[in-house]
Design an enzyme around this catalytic site. Sequence first.
Site, PDB file in Angstrom:
ATOM      1  N   GLU A   1       0.588  -1.425   0.104  1.00  7.98           N
ATOM      2  CA  GLU A   1       0.231   0.251   0.003  1.00  7.98           C
ATOM      3  C   GLU A   1       1.108   1.237  -0.166  1.00  7.98           C
ATOM      4  O   GLU A   1       0.231   1.867  -0.500  1.00  7.98           O
ATOM      5  CB  GLU A   1      -0.842  -0.724   0.740  1.00  7.98           C
ATOM      6  CG  GLU A   1      -1.758  -0.987   1.310  1.00  7.98           C
ATOM      7  CD  GLU A   1      -1.528  -2.264   1.518  1.00  7.98           C
ATOM      8  OE1 GLU A   1      -2.321  -3.299   1.744  1.00  7.98           O
ATOM      9  OE2 GLU A   1      -0.335  -2.390   2.348  1.00  7.98           O
ATOM     10  N   SER A   2       2.122   1.056   0.791  1.00  7.20           N
ATOM     11  CA  SER A   2       2.702   1.964   0.927  1.00  7.20           C
ATOM     12  C   SER A   2       3.181   2.451  -0.758  1.00  7.20           C
ATOM     13  O   SER A   2       3.898   4.041  -1.041  1.00  7.20           O
ATOM     14  CB  SER A   2       4.036   2.404   2.013  1.00  7.20           C
ATOM     15  OG  SER A   2       4.598   1.264   1.980  1.00  7.20           O
ATOM     16  N   ASN A   3       3.987   1.251  -1.206  1.00  7.70           N
ATOM     17  CA  ASN A   3       4.453   1.759  -2.697  1.00  7.70           C
ATOM     18  C   ASN A   3       3.264   2.136  -3.396  1.00  7.70           C
ATOM     19  O   ASN A   3       4.294   3.034  -4.423  1.00  7.70           O
ATOM     20  CB  ASN A   3       4.611   0.342  -3.325  1.00  7.70           C
ATOM     21  CG  ASN A   3       5.925  -0.257  -2.448  1.00  7.70           C
ATOM     22  OD1 ASN A   3       6.468   0.109  -2.136  1.00  7.70           O
ATOM     23  ND2 ASN A   3       5.803  -2.125  -2.637  1.00  7.70           N
TER      24      ASN A   3
ATOM     25  N   ASP B   1      10.038 -11.878   8.688  1.00  2.31           N
ATOM     26  CA  ASP B   1      10.040 -11.607  10.078  1.00  2.31           C
ATOM     27  C   ASP B   1       9.136 -11.200  10.249  1.00  2.31           C
ATOM     28  O   ASP B   1       9.686 -10.189  10.521  1.00  2.31           O
ATOM     29  CB  ASP B   1      10.886 -12.033  10.293  1.00  2.31           C
ATOM     30  CG  ASP B   1      11.570 -11.767  11.776  1.00  2.31           C
ATOM     31  OD1 ASP B   1      10.706 -12.779  12.277  1.00  2.31           O
ATOM     32  OD2 ASP B   1      12.514 -11.360  11.890  1.00  2.31           O
TER      33      ASP B   1
ATOM     34  N   ARG C   1      -2.203  -8.645 -16.413  1.00  2.00           N
ATOM     35  CA  ARG C   1      -1.443 -10.464 -17.373  1.00  2.00           C
ATOM     36  C   ARG C   1       0.067 -10.031 -17.582  1.00  2.00           C
ATOM     37  O   ARG C   1       0.385 -10.885 -18.423  1.00  2.00           O
ATOM     38  CB  ARG C   1      -2.389 -10.397 -18.778  1.00  2.00           C
ATOM     39  CG  ARG C   1      -3.447 -10.129 -18.099  1.00  2.00           C
ATOM     40  CD  ARG C   1      -4.676 -10.308 -19.690  1.00  2.00           C
ATOM     41  NE  ARG C   1      -3.993  -9.163 -20.492  1.00  2.00           N
ATOM     42  CZ  ARG C   1      -4.631  -8.502 -21.852  1.00  2.00           C
ATOM     43  NH1 ARG C   1      -5.885  -9.459 -21.874  1.00  2.00           N
ATOM     44  NH2 ARG C   1      -4.148  -7.764 -21.937  1.00  2.00           N
TER      45      ARG C   1
ATOM     46  N   GLY D   1       3.269  -4.894  -9.504  1.00  2.00           N
ATOM     47  CA  GLY D   1       2.283  -4.287  -9.800  1.00  2.00           C
ATOM     48  C   GLY D   1       1.492  -2.896  -9.329  1.00  2.00           C
ATOM     49  O   GLY D   1       0.782  -2.381  -9.119  1.00  2.00           O
ATOM     50  N   ASP D   2       2.448  -2.415  -7.484  1.00  2.00           N
ATOM     51  CA  ASP D   2       2.483  -1.276  -6.754  1.00  2.00           C
ATOM     52  C   ASP D   2       2.279   0.135  -7.802  1.00  2.00           C
ATOM     53  O   ASP D   2       1.273   0.944  -8.128  1.00  2.00           O
ATOM     54  CB  ASP D   2       3.001  -1.708  -5.722  1.00  2.00           C
ATOM     55  CG  ASP D   2       2.767  -2.725  -4.911  1.00  2.00           C
ATOM     56  OD1 ASP D   2       1.582  -3.350  -4.489  1.00  2.00           O
ATOM     57  OD2 ASP D   2       3.303  -3.620  -4.456  1.00  2.00           O
TER      58      ASP D   2
END
Length: 317
Positions: free
Chosen positions: A36-38, A105, A228, A258-259
């Site tokens: 979300e930050s990206n 982690d 795609r 994608g971000d």
Amino acid sequence: MTDLVTFGETMLRLSPPDGERLETADDLELRAAGAESNVAVAASRLGATAAWTSKLPDSPLGRRVASSLRQHGVETDVVWSDDGRQGTYYLEHGGKPRGTNVIYDRAGAAVTTAESEELPVERVREADRFHTSGITPALSETLESTTADLLAAAREAGTTTSFDVNYRSKLWDPAEARETMEALFPDVDLLLVAERDARDVLGREGDAADIAAGLVEEFDFRTVIVTRGEDGALARHGGEVYEQSAIETDTLDPIGTGDAFLGAFLARRLAGDGVATALEYGSATAALKRTIPGDVAVVTREEVESVLAEEGDEISR
């Protein structure tokens, strides 16, 4: 008023030099990384006012996350916690046949306890757009409820909402992911889904156009974008179908592609562009991101438009 508010976990990514194994590396590169930050960074760098909200530990590592996002023009609206830790992940780049390995982690991360009552819900209500992804509700039962609360608050206030399915098999199985995400869909205006996730997680059949049409019909989304990979993306909006080819690029680091695509798409929609133009910007920004190490698209609008101009020249030849 903020154009775009996003909500989710941002981790610290630690990576050895390309090709090096974690168990023998002497140096690790440190970068902030979160779906979300990206999106917020890409949107900000293309001209939107963007804010990211979350919960971070009040520690040097938590403060490193916030400062890393602010340097890209993203405002951080953070709940600072004395409990919980900063989530991290380790990324080991390798060529064929070894491939790239990701080790998370993140157990006990402060963000997993974030409740809507402590987050800036009013800012979400006042924003033009609110965005989150399927990663966030997968992290804890608390975050599942918080994600639902924020999407509902945004929808009630008239804020346009977007949601990236962003399925992660290390977090949950397809059946659980589908049940949880489909419960959120009534409060989502724009859905982004990779074609493979549409099939494997959401149980969709047919080609990308069939998938988009079926999702719009069942959940009444305003916009569905099906990505795609090398074949580009397809969007369905207002009864129209828009196709966008992928732009050829060298790949130094594919994480966050994608971000970057979605952040650029949202930025141009916020600027008043139509779906076709927003897809073009998304494609160009995604191509540029693949040439940049780390998770975020450190690009300028001029660079994106230069790529689009070159693509236009190629087509006209």
